[in-house]
Design a protein around this motif. Structure first.
Motif, PDB file in Angstrom:
ATOM      1  N   VAL A 187      12.907  43.673  57.080  1.00 37.22           N
ATOM      2  CA  VAL A 187      13.948  44.873  56.462  1.00 37.22           C
ATOM      3  C   VAL A 187      15.616  43.901  57.100  1.00 37.22           C
ATOM      4  CG1 VAL A 187      16.194  46.664  58.243  1.00 37.22           C
ATOM      5  CG2 VAL A 187      12.822  47.313  57.478  1.00 37.22           C
ATOM      6  N   PHE A 188      15.820  43.033  58.525  1.00 40.68           N
ATOM      7  CA  PHE A 188      17.019  42.677  58.422  1.00 40.68           C
ATOM      8  C   PHE A 188      17.288  41.108  57.293  1.00 40.68           C
ATOM      9  CE2 PHE A 188      20.174  39.660  60.159  1.00 40.68           C
ATOM     10  CZ  PHE A 188      21.316  40.388  60.397  1.00 40.68           C
ATOM     11  N   MET A 189      16.429  40.929  56.869  1.00 42.80           N
ATOM     12  CA  MET A 189      16.239  39.770  56.260  1.00 42.80           C
ATOM     13  C   MET A 189      16.479  40.236  54.342  1.00 42.80           C
ATOM     14  SD  MET A 189      13.027  37.879  54.480  1.00 42.80           S
ATOM     15  CE  MET A 189      12.373  39.059  53.654  1.00 42.80           C
ATOM     16  N   VAL A 190      16.095  41.449  54.159  1.00 39.39           N
ATOM     17  CA  VAL A 190      16.339  42.016  52.577  1.00 39.39           C
ATOM     18  C   VAL A 190      17.339  42.802  52.866  1.00 39.39           C
ATOM     19  CG1 VAL A 190      14.603  43.893  51.498  1.00 39.39           C
ATOM     20  CG2 VAL A 190      13.152  42.233  52.513  1.00 39.39           C
ATOM     21  N   PHE A 191      17.753  43.706  53.901  1.00 37.90           N
ATOM     22  CA  PHE A 191      19.210  44.372  54.086  1.00 37.90           C
ATOM     23  C   PHE A 191      19.604  43.574  53.152  1.00 37.90           C
ATOM     24  CE2 PHE A 191      22.450  45.566  56.201  1.00 37.90           C
ATOM     25  CZ  PHE A 191      23.233  47.203  55.559  1.00 37.90           C
ATOM     26  N   ALA A 192      20.311  42.089  54.389  1.00 35.20           N
ATOM     27  CA  ALA A 192      21.503  40.809  54.607  1.00 35.20           C
ATOM     28  C   ALA A 192      21.449  40.692  53.608  1.00 35.20           C
ATOM     29  CB  ALA A 192      21.342  40.589  55.360  1.00 35.20           C
ATOM     30  N   GLY A 193      20.716  40.187  52.327  1.00 32.73           N
ATOM     31  CA  GLY A 193      20.121  39.283  50.939  1.00 32.73           C
ATOM     32  C   GLY A 193      20.450  40.456  50.203  1.00 32.73           C
ATOM     33  N   ALA A 194      20.791  41.545  50.162  1.00 27.98           N
ATOM     34  CA  ALA A 194      20.712  42.555  49.379  1.00 27.98           C
ATOM     35  C   ALA A 194      21.929  43.235  48.866  1.00 27.98           C
ATOM     36  CB  ALA A 194      19.677  43.351  48.770  1.00 27.98           C
ATOM     37  N   LEU A 195      22.450  43.911  50.077  1.00 26.31           N
ATOM     38  CA  LEU A 195      23.559  44.437  50.274  1.00 26.31           C
ATOM     39  C   LEU A 195      24.870  43.504  50.356  1.00 26.31           C
ATOM     40  CD1 LEU A 195      25.093  47.386  52.137  1.00 26.31           C
ATOM     41  CD2 LEU A 195      25.769  44.870  53.669  1.00 26.31           C
TER      42      LEU A 195
END
Length: 451
Positions: free
Chosen positions: A326-334
């Motif tokens: 979640v942390f990986m995808v969230f930071a990469g998208a936001l």
């Protein structure tokens, strides 16, 4: 390789080095908790230990916003140098305080360290966007975050070893040495940016003479939805990581001897940032290629909520792996998405507002968690898990709003990075050109309303 391509990869590498030392030093107190207790004394130790993190977070409710405005006015280069210097001097003061067993010096050093620590990330975002916007922007920000989190992981492993051989003060001074190296790396990054940017005629990031606190209120609604999502998802992950050791020791590993339980809890905790550090650059490349940012943000909120709902019974390693994803995808998208919904001249202000909002959640949530811990029975984390589940649900509401608003504007957030940057720029000026690039007859809603 062209001069521009060579320069931007060198700048990316230098900005990575510029964050490594800061992230290593930030969690020196956490990695050296017991060793620090022996040096500083046990009287009111927990109060002063927690204060080292509070004095870092509370000023950053305002500082990133102020720094963002200053960047819009005066540019990022001087600020990167000044803030990097604050990080070095701040951690040097912390190290001096540990050497002299002085809490006032440690606390003062953490304040100065915090002044530079958060805001320099805002400045670096503006620098990287100048070189990577419309290209591999998500990959660049992902690599930057990966190196930074690598500093956190190495601190957890190396600092206790240094302390066991040379003492806690030596471990803190080693962190100061890494901060000094990061300061040099940051200064070199802005020097290269200036020299090579002028050589290839790269446009300077525009400034906005009308930026300010009132100017921040003019930012578009989709930006505020992204800020809301940022607050709730970061508040659900990082504050949990602060208590994860106690949670796993008192629940999943409660039947093990204490030392073994603590070791296994530490191993499990490392999965979160290790997954983020290794996976973020790869995911950044995927985002740059396929887009789908709004869908990824919705998925993050859903997975986060389900993870906390099942955490009491799920294997600890699986739970932390899910949070890492979640942390990986969230930071990469936001963070790349913010650059697509904000005019370039307001990027400094926008990233400042988002960072300040994030720190608001990170300052408030631990206090609520601490209160719940004191009122619950030993080993009872049900209310805390309910709190983090609620953060996931509220984050999901903002993610759905982001997705819905994105559909109203023909999905600029879901385009590959090269197309998304061009369409976002065109939407500021010409509706027909943006519509033609998207391959549709017209924008579904009035673009002016979106902007």
């Amino acid at each position: 390789m062209t001069q521009a391509s060579h320069a931007r990869w060198c700048i990316l590498l230098l900005t990575c080095g510029g964050l490594f030392g800061q992230f290593y030093a930030y969690d020196n107190p956490s990695a050296l908790n017991e060793q620090l207790r022996e040096v500083m004394g046990v009287e009111e130790y927990q109060y002063y230990f927690n204060l080292t993190y509070s004095v870092y977070s509370f000023p950053n409710l305002i500082l990133p916003l102020v720094m963002g405005v200053l960047m819009d006015w005066f540019g990022y280069r001087a600020l990167v140098c000044a803030l990097a210097t604050c990080v070095v001097l701040g951690h040097a003061l912390v190290s001096t305080g540990v050497s002299q067993a002085s809490w006032p010096l440690v606390t003062a050093g953490r304040v100065l360290f915090g002044v530079g620590g958060e805001s320099i990330q805002v400045a670096q975002c503006c620098l990287l966007l100048r070189w990577f916007k419309g290209k591999e922007v998500a990959f660049a920000l992902g690599v930057n975050l990966s190196f930074a989190r690598g500093g956190s992981v190495i601190n957890d492993i190396l600092s206790p070893w240094i302390a066991s051989h040379y003492g806690a003060a030596a471990a803190f001074w080693f962190g100061t040495l890494l901060c000094l190296g990061s300061c040099v790396s940051n200064i070199m990054s802005v020097v290269l940016d200036l020299i090579h940017g002028e050589a290839i005629g790269l446009p300077e990031a525009p400034t906005n003479a009308e930026s300010g606190l009132l100017g921040a209120l003019s930012l578009r609604k989709q930006f505020w939805y992204l800020c809301g999502l940022c607050v709730f998802l970061y508040s659900a992950i990082l504050p949990f990581n602060n208590i994860a050791s106690a949670f796993f020791v008192e629940t999943a590993f409660a039947d093990l001897p204490l030392l073994e339980a603590q070791q296994r809890a530490g191993n499990v905790m490392s999965i979160l940032f290790l997954a983020a550090a290794l996976g973020t650059p790869v995911f950044g490349l995927i985002i740059d290629t396929v887009g789908m940012r709004s869908h990824c943000l919705v998925a993050c909120s859903a997975v986060l909520t389900v993870t906390y709902l099942g955490m009491a019974s799920a294997p600890p390693a699986f739970s932390m792996f899910c949070l890492g994803m979640v942390f990986m995808v969230f930071a990469g998208a936001l963070w790349p998405a913010i650059a697509l919904v904000v005019a370039e001249k307001q990027l400094g202000t926008a990233y400042g507002v988002a960072t300040a909002a994030q720190n608001g959640g990170l300052a408030f949530t631990p206090m609520v968690v601490g209160y719940l811990q004191t009122t619950a029975a030993p080993g009872d984390f049900s209310q805390i898990l309910a709190l983090f589940t609620l953060c996931g649900v509220l984050g999901g509401c903002f993610a759905v709003l982001i997705w819905h608003t994105n559909q109203e504007t023909n999905g600029v957030l879901d385009l590959p990075s090269d197309q998304a940057a061009e369409v976002a720029a065109l939407m500021l000026a010409d509706e027909d050109e943006a519509a033609a690039m998207l391959g549709v007859g017209k924008i579904k809603k009035d673009v002016a309303a979106y902007l």
